[in-house]
Scaffold this active site. Sequence first.
Site, PDB file in Angstrom:
ATOM      1  N   LYS A 111      24.582  52.424  38.274  1.00  0.00           N
ATOM      2  CA  LYS A 111      24.225  52.234  36.981  1.00  0.00           C
ATOM      3  C   LYS A 111      23.527  53.291  36.445  1.00  0.00           C
ATOM      4  O   LYS A 111      23.463  53.352  35.350  1.00  0.00           O
ATOM      5  CB  LYS A 111      23.297  50.924  37.214  1.00  0.00           C
ATOM      6  N   LYS A 194      38.322  49.414  42.219  1.00  0.00           N
ATOM      7  CA  LYS A 194      37.783  48.010  41.955  1.00  0.00           C
ATOM      8  C   LYS A 194      38.179  47.683  40.701  1.00  0.00           C
ATOM      9  O   LYS A 194      37.848  48.254  39.692  1.00  0.00           O
ATOM     10  CB  LYS A 194      36.379  48.237  42.137  1.00  0.00           C
ATOM     11  N   LYS A 197      35.309  44.478  34.889  1.00  0.00           N
ATOM     12  CA  LYS A 197      35.454  44.594  33.707  1.00  0.00           C
ATOM     13  C   LYS A 197      34.250  45.139  33.008  1.00  0.00           C
ATOM     14  O   LYS A 197      34.411  45.699  32.043  1.00  0.00           O
ATOM     15  CB  LYS A 197      35.183  43.193  33.118  1.00  0.00           C
TER      16      LYS A 197
HETATM   17  P1  AMP Z   1      30.776  39.865  39.105  1.00  0.00           P
HETATM   18  O1  AMP Z   1      32.255  39.944  38.356  1.00  0.00           O
HETATM   19  O2  AMP Z   1      30.479  41.181  39.439  1.00  0.00           O
HETATM   20  O3  AMP Z   1      29.962  38.747  38.471  1.00  0.00           O
HETATM   21  O4  AMP Z   1      31.588  39.247  40.603  1.00  0.00           O
HETATM   22  C1  AMP Z   1      31.735  37.775  40.693  1.00  0.00           C
HETATM   23  C2  AMP Z   1      32.294  37.803  42.175  1.00  0.00           C
HETATM   24  O5  AMP Z   1      33.705  38.388  41.924  1.00  0.00           O
HETATM   25  C3  AMP Z   1      31.531  38.507  43.174  1.00  0.00           C
HETATM   26  O6  AMP Z   1      31.562  37.683  44.342  1.00  0.00           O
HETATM   27  C4  AMP Z   1      32.314  39.597  43.497  1.00  0.00           C
HETATM   28  O7  AMP Z   1      32.276  39.928  44.890  1.00  0.00           O
HETATM   29  C5  AMP Z   1      33.663  39.221  43.067  1.00  0.00           C
HETATM   30  N1  AMP Z   1      34.407  40.371  42.559  1.00  0.00           N
HETATM   31  C6  AMP Z   1      34.392  40.900  41.360  1.00  0.00           C
HETATM   32  N2  AMP Z   1      35.330  42.085  41.214  1.00  0.00           N
HETATM   33  C7  AMP Z   1      36.211  41.946  42.347  1.00  0.00           C
HETATM   34  C8  AMP Z   1      37.201  42.687  42.777  1.00  0.00           C
HETATM   35  N3  AMP Z   1      37.724  43.915  42.157  1.00  0.00           N
HETATM   36  N4  AMP Z   1      37.644  42.497  44.072  1.00  0.00           N
HETATM   37  C9  AMP Z   1      37.290  41.550  44.830  1.00  0.00           C
HETATM   38  N5  AMP Z   1      36.200  40.519  44.450  1.00  0.00           N
HETATM   39  C10 AMP Z   1      35.641  40.847  43.323  1.00  0.00           C
END
Ligand code: AMP
Length: 331
Positions: A111, A194, A197
């Site tokens: 970040k 990865k 968004k």
């Molecule tokens: P976030 O979008 O960062 O709030 O993530 C929400 C959940 O989605 C978390 O448990 C992350 O580990 C999972 N997650 C987000 N992006 C990925 C990705 N590209 N592959 C697998 N898990 C993901």
Amino acid sequence: MEIVVSGIRPTGDLHLGNYFGALRNFLKMQHENNCYFFIADYHSLTTHPTPEDLHGNVKRVLVNYLAAGLDPEAACVYIQSDVPQIAELYLLLNMNAYVGELERVASFKEKIRRQPDNVNAGLLTYPTLMAADIIIHRAHKVPVGKDQEQHLEMTRNFVNRFNRMYKVDYFPEPTAYNFGEELIKIPGLDGSTKMSKSDNENSCLYLGDSQEAIRKKLKRAVTDQGPTEPNQPKPQAIENIFNIMKAVSSVDTYNHFSDLYNNCQIRYGDMKAQLAEDVIIFTNPFREKIAELTADTEYLRKVARIGAEKARESASKTVKEVREIIGFKSF
Ligand code: AMP
């Protein structure tokens, strides 16, 4: 019965990474365990959303969750900021979290690199808030993607530190959970490892994307000239397309394109067109449900209210007990 907690930041719609990394696992557990699923709106403040965006995104994520099969009768579905006890536990945990260990977290360093103009304290203490999210219900299991492994390790450190410091065995050590053996990471369409968004909107395939959007995004997905020799290892961007295909397409389809790749006969245009159709089939039920739920504000309000009540009950109990352990007492 195990206690399970999982969450997502409301920064837009759910993408395939969120689904395969976290939500799918949670859906499989929701009927057999004591499950809590929350929308992490406190967390999302690190990116400084406008009030309208914040509210709109919370609604979109709630709709996405429910459309994907989250059952509010089985699991407790709530919005993080409806449970202020989480903020209190976060404050308490921060007193025993060290700046040095927080600064070493990979996502924090990332970040700093990406948004040097907005390195706020919320970003630094993201792992303590995440720990509070999990231990507020004294969870055992946390279905997360591979990207959250380090944060969860920190949660275990905070838990052990608390238990040691106050000579109690109060918080269980939570573990990351995936039904397969390994934690999953769904890659992006832009060649990145990865799907995210916050990194690149166009690298994401959302559960609610229109059919045209899916076809367009896949057409643009990064590939290369193709292999020149048989059985070569795949470059990252190509590996990505294969990995997404592995998640949504049939084994036969995956093997078909894998053979073509190994024989140097692959045409990425064909592979991406096939993948687009498979993503469309996979997301069709979500798309329809999303449209239906978005219009039903009354139902969403009810789900959020019932979830908040249940989550507050569990959270208040934890905070009350933690206060007593720490030594806050009334006269
Ligand atoms: P976030 O979008 O960062 O709030 O993530 C929400 C959940 O989605 C978390 O448990 C992350 O580990 C999972 N997650 C987000 N992006 C990925 C990705 N590209 N592959 C697998 N898990 C993901």
